[in-house]
Motif scaffolding. Structure first.
Motif, PDB file in Angstrom:
ATOM      1  N   GLU A  95       0.833  -1.209   0.000  1.00  0.00           N
ATOM      2  CA  GLU A  95       0.000   0.000   0.000  1.00  0.00           C
ATOM      3  C   GLU A  95       0.866   1.257   0.000  1.00  0.00           C
ATOM      4  O   GLU A  95       0.615   2.200  -0.750  1.00  0.00           O
TER       5      GLU A  95
ATOM      6  N   LEU B 196       2.588   1.784  -3.482  1.00  0.00           N
ATOM      7  CA  LEU B 196       1.661   2.307  -4.487  1.00  0.00           C
ATOM      8  C   LEU B 196       1.304   3.768  -4.206  1.00  0.00           C
ATOM      9  O   LEU B 196       1.195   4.577  -5.129  1.00  0.00           O
ATOM     10  N   ARG B 197       1.140   4.118  -2.945  1.00  0.00           N
ATOM     11  CA  ARG B 197       0.817   5.514  -2.596  1.00  0.00           C
ATOM     12  C   ARG B 197       2.000   6.437  -2.915  1.00  0.00           C
ATOM     13  O   ARG B 197       1.812   7.596  -3.266  1.00  0.00           O
TER      14      ARG B 197
ATOM     15  N   ILE C  92      -1.122   5.948  -6.295  1.00  0.00           N
ATOM     16  CA  ILE C  92      -2.243   5.039  -6.527  1.00  0.00           C
ATOM     17  C   ILE C  92      -2.862   4.755  -5.165  1.00  0.00           C
ATOM     18  O   ILE C  92      -2.206   4.203  -4.278  1.00  0.00           O
TER      19      ILE C  92
ATOM     20  N   THR D 231      -5.210   3.008  -2.575  1.00  0.00           N
ATOM     21  CA  THR D 231      -5.795   1.691  -2.325  1.00  0.00           C
ATOM     22  C   THR D 231      -6.311   1.678  -0.899  1.00  0.00           C
ATOM     23  O   THR D 231      -6.187   2.659  -0.172  1.00  0.00           O
TER      24      THR D 231
ATOM     25  N   LEU E 287      -7.805  -2.434  -4.694  1.00  0.00           N
ATOM     26  CA  LEU E 287      -7.933  -1.313  -5.613  1.00  0.00           C
ATOM     27  C   LEU E 287      -9.326  -1.383  -6.219  1.00  0.00           C
ATOM     28  O   LEU E 287      -9.687  -2.378  -6.853  1.00  0.00           O
ATOM     29  N   ASP E 288     -10.117  -0.356  -5.983  1.00  0.00           N
ATOM     30  CA  ASP E 288     -11.485  -0.289  -6.496  1.00  0.00           C
ATOM     31  C   ASP E 288     -11.431   0.134  -7.957  1.00  0.00           C
ATOM     32  O   ASP E 288     -11.188   1.301  -8.267  1.00  0.00           O
TER      33      ASP E 288
ATOM     34  N   VAL F 138     -10.999   3.917 -11.079  1.00  0.00           N
ATOM     35  CA  VAL F 138      -9.876   4.112 -11.991  1.00  0.00           C
ATOM     36  C   VAL F 138     -10.423   4.496 -13.367  1.00  0.00           C
ATOM     37  O   VAL F 138     -11.216   3.761 -13.952  1.00  0.00           O
TER      38      VAL F 138
ATOM     39  N   VAL G 113      -1.661   2.257 -13.701  1.00  0.00           N
ATOM     40  CA  VAL G 113      -1.881   1.281 -12.624  1.00  0.00           C
ATOM     41  C   VAL G 113      -1.251  -0.057 -12.997  1.00  0.00           C
ATOM     42  O   VAL G 113      -0.564  -0.677 -12.182  1.00  0.00           O
TER      43      VAL G 113
END
Length: 103
Positions: free
Chosen positions: A50, A53-54, A60, A62, A71-72, A76, A84
């Motif tokens: 997490e 990705l952030r 990104i 999450t 990840l919704d 996106v 992504v």
């Protein structure tokens, strides 16, 4: 589909049904059905995935639930899919390990 095959030493991928809240406005508690891309930790922890990705450029966002990074995909946009997918492939191929814990 855009992600393709990945090295699964760091995490595996799965899809799941889920829900997300709309946020604010007139219906802040309204939940919408969605599809989630789940990154299921192997060598890297959910927290490390997490955070990575952030910290990606662009970040990104999450969420972590039940030790999985979710990840919704409803959130996106089409123009963001390639970014992504690239981030997920890069993290999967990373030789990065968990930071050492200070004793």
């Amino acid at each position: 589909r855009r992600i393709g095959s990945i090295d699964t030493r760091n995490f595996t991928l799965a899809y799941a049904d889920g829900s997300s809240k709309t946020g604010g406005g007139a219906l802040p508690l309204l939940e919408l059905p969605t599809r989630l891309l789940a990154l299921v930790p192997n060598r890297l922890s959910a927290h490390r995935i997490e955070t990575w990705l952030r910290d990606y450029d662009p970040p990104i966002v999450t969420r972590v639930e039940n030790e999985q990074v979710l990840l919704d995909v409803r959130t996106v946009q089409d123009r963001e899919l390639a970014t992504v997918a690239r981030a997920v492939r890069e993290l999967a191929a990373s030789t990065e390990t968990e930071p050492r814990q200070e004793v």
